[in-house]
Design a protein around this motif. Structure first.
Motif, short mmCIF file in Angstrom:
data_model
loop_
_atom_site.label_atom_id
_atom_site.label_comp_id
_atom_site.label_asym_id
_atom_site.label_seq_id
_atom_site.Cartn_x
_atom_site.Cartn_y
_atom_site.Cartn_z
N LEU A 152 0.81 -1.21 0.00
CA LEU A 152 0.00 0.00 0.00
C LEU A 152 0.85 1.27 0.00
CD1 LEU A 152 -2.96 -0.89 2.40
CD2 LEU A 152 -2.74 -1.24 -0.06
N ALA A 153 2.13 1.13 0.35
CA ALA A 153 3.01 2.30 0.36
C ALA A 153 3.20 2.88 -1.04
CB ALA A 153 4.36 1.93 0.97
N SER A 154 2.94 2.07 -2.05
CA SER A 154 3.14 2.53 -3.42
C SER A 154 1.86 3.00 -4.09
CB SER A 154 3.77 1.41 -4.26
OG SER A 154 2.91 0.28 -4.30
N VAL A 155 0.76 3.03 -3.37
CA VAL A 155 -0.50 3.49 -3.96
C VAL A 155 -0.41 5.00 -4.25
CG1 VAL A 155 -2.96 3.84 -3.55
CG2 VAL A 155 -1.88 1.69 -2.88
N SER A 169 4.11 5.57 4.91
CA SER A 169 4.41 4.24 5.45
C SER A 169 3.17 3.37 5.42
CB SER A 169 4.93 4.35 6.89
OG SER A 169 3.93 4.87 7.75
N ALA A 170 3.38 2.07 5.36
CA ALA A 170 2.30 1.08 5.42
C ALA A 170 2.86 -0.14 6.14
CB ALA A 170 1.80 0.72 4.03
N THR A 171 2.52 -0.27 7.41
CA THR A 171 3.09 -1.34 8.23
C THR A 171 2.01 -2.00 9.08
OG1 THR A 171 3.59 0.24 10.00
CG2 THR A 171 5.34 -0.22 8.38
N VAL A 172 2.23 -3.24 9.45
CA VAL A 172 1.31 -3.95 10.32
C VAL A 172 1.60 -3.57 11.77
CG1 VAL A 172 0.54 -6.20 11.18
CG2 VAL A 172 0.99 -5.87 8.73
N THR A 173 0.58 -3.11 12.47
CA THR A 173 0.70 -2.77 13.88
C THR A 173 -0.39 -3.50 14.66
OG1 THR A 173 -0.76 -0.85 13.66
CG2 THR A 173 1.59 -0.47 13.33
N CYS A 208 -3.24 -3.07 9.24
CA CYS A 208 -2.31 -2.49 8.29
C CYS A 208 -2.49 -0.98 8.42
CB CYS A 208 -2.63 -2.95 6.87
SG CYS A 208 -1.60 -2.14 5.61
N THR A 209 -1.54 -0.33 9.06
CA THR A 209 -1.65 1.09 9.36
C THR A 209 -0.92 1.90 8.29
OG1 THR A 209 -1.77 0.62 11.73
CG2 THR A 209 -1.19 2.86 11.08
N VAL A 210 -1.69 2.73 7.60
CA VAL A 210 -1.15 3.53 6.50
C VAL A 210 -1.14 4.99 6.91
CG1 VAL A 210 -1.41 4.17 4.09
CG2 VAL A 210 -2.06 1.88 4.84
N LYS A 211 0.02 5.61 6.80
CA LYS A 211 0.15 7.02 7.15
C LYS A 211 0.63 7.80 5.93
CE LYS A 211 1.38 5.94 11.95
NZ LYS A 211 2.36 6.15 13.05
N ASN A 238 -2.45 17.83 4.72
CA ASN A 238 -3.43 17.03 5.46
C ASN A 238 -2.80 15.70 5.86
OD1 ASN A 238 -6.35 18.37 5.09
ND2 ASN A 238 -5.15 18.70 3.22
N THR A 239 -2.38 15.61 7.08
CA THR A 239 -1.83 14.35 7.59
C THR A 239 -2.98 13.40 7.89
OG1 THR A 239 0.05 15.50 8.58
CG2 THR A 239 -0.42 13.28 9.40
N PHE A 240 -2.85 12.15 7.47
CA PHE A 240 -3.92 11.19 7.69
C PHE A 240 -3.37 9.85 8.13
CE2 PHE A 240 -2.70 10.32 3.30
CZ PHE A 240 -2.71 8.93 3.24
N GLU A 241 -4.24 9.04 8.69
CA GLU A 241 -3.90 7.67 9.05
C GLU A 241 -5.13 6.79 8.81
OE1 GLU A 241 -2.38 5.15 13.00
OE2 GLU A 241 -1.86 7.28 12.75
N VAL A 242 -4.90 5.68 8.15
CA VAL A 242 -5.96 4.71 7.88
C VAL A 242 -5.56 3.38 8.49
CG1 VAL A 242 -7.33 3.56 6.11
CG2 VAL A 242 -6.50 5.89 5.71
N ALA A 243 -6.47 2.78 9.24
CA ALA A 243 -6.22 1.49 9.90
C ALA A 243 -7.08 0.43 9.24
CB ALA A 243 -6.52 1.59 11.39
N LEU A 244 -6.43 -0.51 8.53
CA LEU A 244 -7.14 -1.56 7.82
C LEU A 244 -6.93 -2.89 8.54
CD1 LEU A 244 -5.42 0.34 5.45
CD2 LEU A 244 -7.30 -0.68 4.14
#
Length: 588
Positions: free
Chosen positions: A62-65, A79-83, A95-98, A105-111
């Protein structure tokens, strides 16, 4: 028919301490019955069985999206890492994407890695935002009583700082950052989250929701008004929909009416001990409207308490158990709000309500007592709220007013200072027909004892929706809940724990129209000590007169205690339909 949670509570409440985890059960899987509060048309509250969908790519991919199509040049995923998040003793992998959506606009998505039930929720941000909440934590859903479907990883969740950080003092005069705060930040974060969902799971979400309170409630209504297809269901708590009014006249009046000089140069008049004293007198005079001996005001509009009834005798030397004449004047001013000097017209839709006095401490009044050192009104939280929003509100105004020159008694303040930016940053347009046509469901809620935003504004907005769209139309897609004794977005002496996530989810996904919703009081260990249903406005909860009044099973839906329409006031036109405006670069 009582809900499953009510039956559990009925058998356990006699101990007056029920395990919260026992009450809500464990519903990490969508196939498990959700006994986690909420309300509906009767019966148990079962989520539709949505299969758990597994990822089709590794989280790191997902880091390359590419998200420049959403946020513009400069937008990127960092970044896209498992937390792992530990919630109620259980570990959930995300899978936490920042990343950043341009310009800032700083964002964070938790999948969820292995528990996703095809649902997505965007989380609102309160105050002036400027901070990024962790979307994997329970606290991000603190404005709605936590449902394990959320807690255990059933939802993809996302959050944003809405384009600025708390330490950045220049953002509020930057047109693009103003736009990102006003409406754009949450929208583009939602579009990004949905793109990441498709990339990670190989499919789109089945349902999307927005959950927010305070400014998060404004953001929720902004979404319904500007982006009616973004979400299937929205929960808007204590919405600061009238952003400009709230952060100028409303809180400014608290400062002015509190000041020994009537200006920002004075000291506070009413202090914590006297606000508490006032509250006890109000509760004694007007509490118990539900029929229970709870001291709560079921509908504060029926209260006609006069602070002068507890005024100290002339020349009293001990004023610890009474209000001085100046304190009485201040209390009355806070309750009534300002009026136009020429017409006598109210300048606000409403002010802090009877029963909210204990919650004024730290906002309208200092945290210290009247026996301590004088506190300048510039130290009040109300003062900092107003001064922090100057540039957002008054950009483009003929002059930059101060907290002393707002024109508290001059209705021309509205067209002179607030009209230009009203369709840009306010979220009070009552025509939600596009949201309704898209199948959207809206739940509004507000605490009657809110110290920051008067619930009368939310009632005014709901009535404006009914006037604009018709009562029958509004009934098809919207509900309003007023919760006695509850402060701003929670807290207070009432029953502040309420699961509206379950209610909106069942409404969207099963067409279960919400009616009664159970609310709870909990102790310091998060054990439930009492419960009480709330009903769609204007109905109130009524104690049956039999059984423990702390048990929500012993209440029924009562008739409204107050039936008059909202008062007319100088800013009423701001609650009529308008076309939203934009600012800054072109945005989705």
């Amino acid at each position: 028919m009582r809900t499953l949670i009510s039956r559990k509570l009925l058998s356990s409440i006699r101990t007056r301490t029920v395990s919260l985890l026992t009450l809500v059960g464990v519903c990490a899987s969508a196939a498990i019955v959700a006994a986690c509060g909420g309300g509906g048309g009767g019966g148990t509250l079962n989520y539709p069985t949505l299969s758990v969908v597994q990822p089709v790519v590794d989280c790191s991919k997902l880091a390359s999206v590419d998200i420049t199509d959403i946020g513009g040049a400069g937008s990127k995923i960092n970044s896209a890492t498992v937390t792992n998040a530990t919630i109620n003793g259980a570990t959930v992998a995300f899978c936490t994407v920042k990343g950043t959506l341009a310009p800032s606009n700083t964002f964070e998505v938790a999948l969820p890695v292995s528990t996703w039930t095809q649902r997505f929720a965007e989380l609102g941000c309160g105050g002036l935002c400027g901070n990024l909440s962790d979307p994997t934590q329970q606290s991000s859903f603190s404005f709605t009583y936590q449902c394990p479907l959320v807690q255990k990883g059933g939802f993809v969740t996302a959050a944003t700082d809405m384009g600025h950080t708390g330490s950045d003092q220049t953002w509020s005069s930057d047109p693009q950052k103003q736009a990102d705060f006003a409406y754009r930040g949450q929208h583009i974060t939602t579009l990004t989250a949905k793109k990441l969902i498709k990339a990670y799971y190989g499919q789109q979400q089945k349902y999307a929701y927005f959950i927010g309170c305070s400014d998060g409630g404004r953001e929720a209504l902004m979404a319904a008004q500007r982006y009616p297809t973004d979400y299937n269901g929205i929960v808007a708590g204590a919405p600061a929909a009238h952003f400009q009014i709230q952060n100028s006249l409303y809180h400014g009046w608290s400062v002015k009416s509190q000041s020994t000089t009537g200006t920002s140069a004075g000291n506070a008049i009413l202090y914590a001990d006297k606000a508490t004293l006032l509250h006890k007198a109000v509760a004694a005079a007007c509490g118990g409207g539900s029929g229970a001996a709870d001291g709560l005001l079921a509908d504060p509009r029926t209260c006609h308490f006069d602070p002068a009834t507890i005024q100290c005798a002339n020349n009293a030397t001990d004023t610890s158990s009474c209000l001085t004449a100046a304190e009485v004047t201040t209390a009355k001013a806070i309750y009534s709000g300002p009026t136009d000097a020429t017409t006598g017209e109210y300048m606000l839709a409403g002010s802090p309500q009877y029963g909210s006095e204990a919650n004024w401490v730290g906002v309208e009044v200092p945290t210290t007592n009247s026996t301590g050192a004088p506190v300048p009104v510039t130290k009040l939280f109300s003062y900092s709220i107003v001064t922090g929003a100057y540039n957002l509100i008054f950009t483009g105004s003929p002059t930059m007013p101060t907290i002393d020159t707002f024109g508290y008694t001059d209705a021309s303040f509205y067209p002179t200072y607030l009209k230009a930016n009203h369709p840009f940053i306010d979220a009070t347009s009552p025509d939600l027909s596009a949201f309704q046509a898209a199948g959207g469901k809206l739940i509004l809620w507000h605490g009657w004892a809110d110290q920051h935003i008067s619930p009368l504004f939310t009632i005014q907005y709901y009535e404006a929706m009914q006037k604009t769209m018709g009562n029958s139309n509004v009934d098809q897609f919207a509900r309003l809940y007023l919760v006695p004794g509850v402060a701003h977005c929670g807290g207070g002496e009432g029953f502040p724990n309420i699961d509206l996530v379950t209610s909106v989810t069942n409404w969207v996904e099963q067409a279960k129209i919400p009616n009664s919703v159970m609310t709870y009081q909990t102790d310091a260990s998060n054990n439930v000590t009492a419960s009480r249903p709330v009903y769609p406005y204007p109905a109130v909860a009524k104690y049956t007169g039999s059984g423990d009044w702390h048990d929500g099973a012993n209440y029924t839906q009562g008739s409204p205690l107050y039936s008059a329409a909202s008062r007319t006031w100088a800013g009423s036109s701001f609650y009529t339909t308008y076309t939203p405006t934009r600012r800054g670069v072109a945005a989705p």
